[in-house]
Design an enzyme around this catalytic site. Structure first.
Site, PDB file in Angstrom:
ATOM      1  N   MET A   1       0.844  -1.203   0.000  1.00 15.22           N
ATOM      2  CA  MET A   1       0.000   0.000   0.000  1.00 15.22           C
ATOM      3  C   MET A   1       0.878   1.252   0.000  1.00 15.22           C
ATOM      4  O   MET A   1       0.386   2.357   0.261  1.00 15.22           O
ATOM      5  CB  MET A   1      -0.937  -0.006   1.201  1.00 15.22           C
TER       6      MET A   1
ATOM      7  N   GLY B   1      10.809  -3.024   5.829  1.00 17.73           N
ATOM      8  CA  GLY B   1      10.024  -4.262   5.764  1.00 17.73           C
ATOM      9  C   GLY B   1       9.662  -4.585   4.317  1.00 17.73           C
ATOM     10  O   GLY B   1       9.929  -5.684   3.819  1.00 17.73           O
ATOM     11  N   HIS B   2       9.096  -3.594   3.617  1.00 17.17           N
ATOM     12  CA  HIS B   2       8.758  -3.793   2.201  1.00 17.17           C
ATOM     13  C   HIS B   2      10.019  -4.099   1.384  1.00 17.17           C
ATOM     14  O   HIS B   2      10.017  -4.956   0.502  1.00 17.17           O
ATOM     15  CB  HIS B   2       8.125  -2.534   1.603  1.00 17.17           C
TER      16      HIS B   2
HETATM   17  P1  AMP Z   1       1.364  -3.037   3.413  1.00 11.93           P
HETATM   18  O1  AMP Z   1       1.976  -1.965   2.572  1.00 11.93           O
HETATM   19  O2  AMP Z   1       1.222  -2.654   4.854  1.00 11.93           O
HETATM   20  O3  AMP Z   1       0.105  -3.628   2.822  1.00 11.93           O
HETATM   21  O4  AMP Z   1       2.410  -4.232   3.412  1.00 11.93           O
HETATM   22  C1  AMP Z   1       2.837  -4.828   2.216  1.00 11.93           C
HETATM   23  C2  AMP Z   1       3.606  -6.078   2.550  1.00 11.93           C
HETATM   24  O5  AMP Z   1       4.729  -5.767   3.358  1.00 11.93           O
HETATM   25  C3  AMP Z   1       2.753  -7.087   3.355  1.00 11.93           C
HETATM   26  O6  AMP Z   1       3.015  -8.396   2.886  1.00 11.93           O
HETATM   27  C4  AMP Z   1       3.274  -6.890   4.762  1.00 11.93           C
HETATM   28  O7  AMP Z   1       3.131  -8.039   5.575  1.00 11.93           O
HETATM   29  C5  AMP Z   1       4.744  -6.596   4.500  1.00 11.93           C
HETATM   30  N1  AMP Z   1       5.338  -5.895   5.643  1.00 11.93           N
HETATM   31  C6  AMP Z   1       4.851  -4.812   6.295  1.00 11.93           C
HETATM   32  N2  AMP Z   1       5.644  -4.491   7.339  1.00 11.93           N
HETATM   33  C7  AMP Z   1       6.646  -5.407   7.367  1.00 11.93           C
HETATM   34  C8  AMP Z   1       7.775  -5.625   8.217  1.00 11.93           C
HETATM   35  N3  AMP Z   1       8.039  -4.830   9.254  1.00 11.93           N
HETATM   36  N4  AMP Z   1       8.589  -6.656   7.941  1.00 11.93           N
HETATM   37  C9  AMP Z   1       8.339  -7.482   6.878  1.00 11.93           C
HETATM   38  N5  AMP Z   1       7.285  -7.333   6.044  1.00 11.93           N
HETATM   39  C10 AMP Z   1       6.451  -6.309   6.278  1.00 11.93           C
END
Ligand code: AMP
Length: 283
Positions: A30, A36-37
């Site tokens: 998103m 993390g991403h």
């Molecule tokens: P989001 O942008 O929040 O929808 O996250 C996109 C992807 O990044 C999803 O698969 C999340 O689980 C992963 N993600 C978010 N935060 C972390 C993190 N701290 N460590 C690893 N993966 C993450």
């Protein structure tokens, strides 16, 4: 790096990749990208010929009073990061292109979404599964990368792919944390420095639970949850706990006996920010 905003332009690119037997790695996000991403993007680059990231703030997975409007959207910075991390194509579609007219068909998890975040955020996982399935249909990835950070989401997506025979490998990647233990999250941006420091006690509570279990100081589920809640409330006085639960790792099944690897999960509010996190406890 190519940046594509509309569905019509993505189709021929995917067809050409398929004709050349190029493996496609896909990281759906998103936006408001953080380490993390980036860890998912790095892994995708190592394992695939062609790497695609999507940035789409999916309205369908946000409740009425949730943070869709204030969610950070630093698109220029995100584009730069994607390009630095060897992404070949950034897919950043408009909402009107993705939801072209009212959607009548959705993906619903009958049971696994009726607990944890699914209980607290009705309709959330219907939105998540529907957009992930739509993106899979558009991108047709060989491998798709998700974070363990969103543990229930990861389990539900794995399950959807199995139940619907979607031809993609789901690869789960470990949670990336700040040095004090706070899990990286786009929503951390809502917190000031003081709150971020206090939020790192979530990780402290996981380590405490691990110690209590490993030293066999607590053997009953309810006592463990009480001890974790006590730890959190003592360190973060204004915390509101949505849930703390302990499951058998790799499942959404409550761990009545601590005799195999576990997964402790939390969802809490610090002021107006809801944070989720989880941690594997190996037995
Ligand atoms: P989001 O942008 O929040 O929808 O996250 C996109 C992807 O990044 C999803 O698969 C999340 O689980 C992963 N993600 C978010 N935060 C972390 C993190 N701290 N460590 C690893 N993966 C993450």
């Amino acid at each position: 790096m190519r940046v594509i905003n509309d569905i019509a332009r993505i189709k021929p690119i995917i067809s050409a990749l398929k004709n050349h037997n190029a493996s496609i790695g896909f990281v759906p996000t998103m936006g408001a990208l953080h380490q993390g991403h980036l860890s998912l993007m790095k892994r995708s680059f190592q394992e695939n010929d062609y790497n695609i990231v999507s940035i789409f703030l999916n309205p369908l997975q946000f409740g009425k009073n949730e943070d869709l409007d204030k969610y950070p959207r630093p698109i220029e910075k995100d584009m730069k990061l994607c390009s630095e991390y060897n992404i070949n194509l950034l897919f950043s579609p408009n909402t009107s292109d993705i939801y072209n007219g009212p959607n009548d068909t959705f993906i619903i998890s009958e049971n696994l979404s009726n607990q944890l975040c699914g209980l607290k955020r009705p309709g959330h996982f219907k939105g998540v599964l529907t957009i992930v399935a739509k993106l899979f249909n558009l991108i047709m990835p060989d491998n798709a990368y998700f974070g363990e950070k969103d543990y229930q989401q990861a389990i539900l997506i794995k399950n959807m792919v199995k139940d619907l025979n979607i031809p993609v490998n789901i690869i789960l990647c470990p949670t990336i944390r700040h040095s004090d233990g706070l899990a990286m999250s786009s929503r951390n941006e809502y917190l000031d420095d003081e709150d971020k420091k206090r939020a790192s006690n979530l990780f402290g509570a996981f380590l405490k639970a691990e110690k209590l279990i490993k030293e066999k100081k607590i053997k009953k589920y309810d006592h463990l949850i009480e001890a974790v809640c006590y730890h959190l409330k003592s360190n973060i006085p204004d915390i509101i706990i949505d849930y703390i639960e302990v499951l058998y790792d790799g499942t959404l099944e409550k761990a009545s006996v601590f005799n195999r690897d576990l997964r402790i999960l939390s969802a809490v509010w610090i002021k107006k920010t809801r944070l989720i996190d989880n941690y594997r406890i190996s037995i």
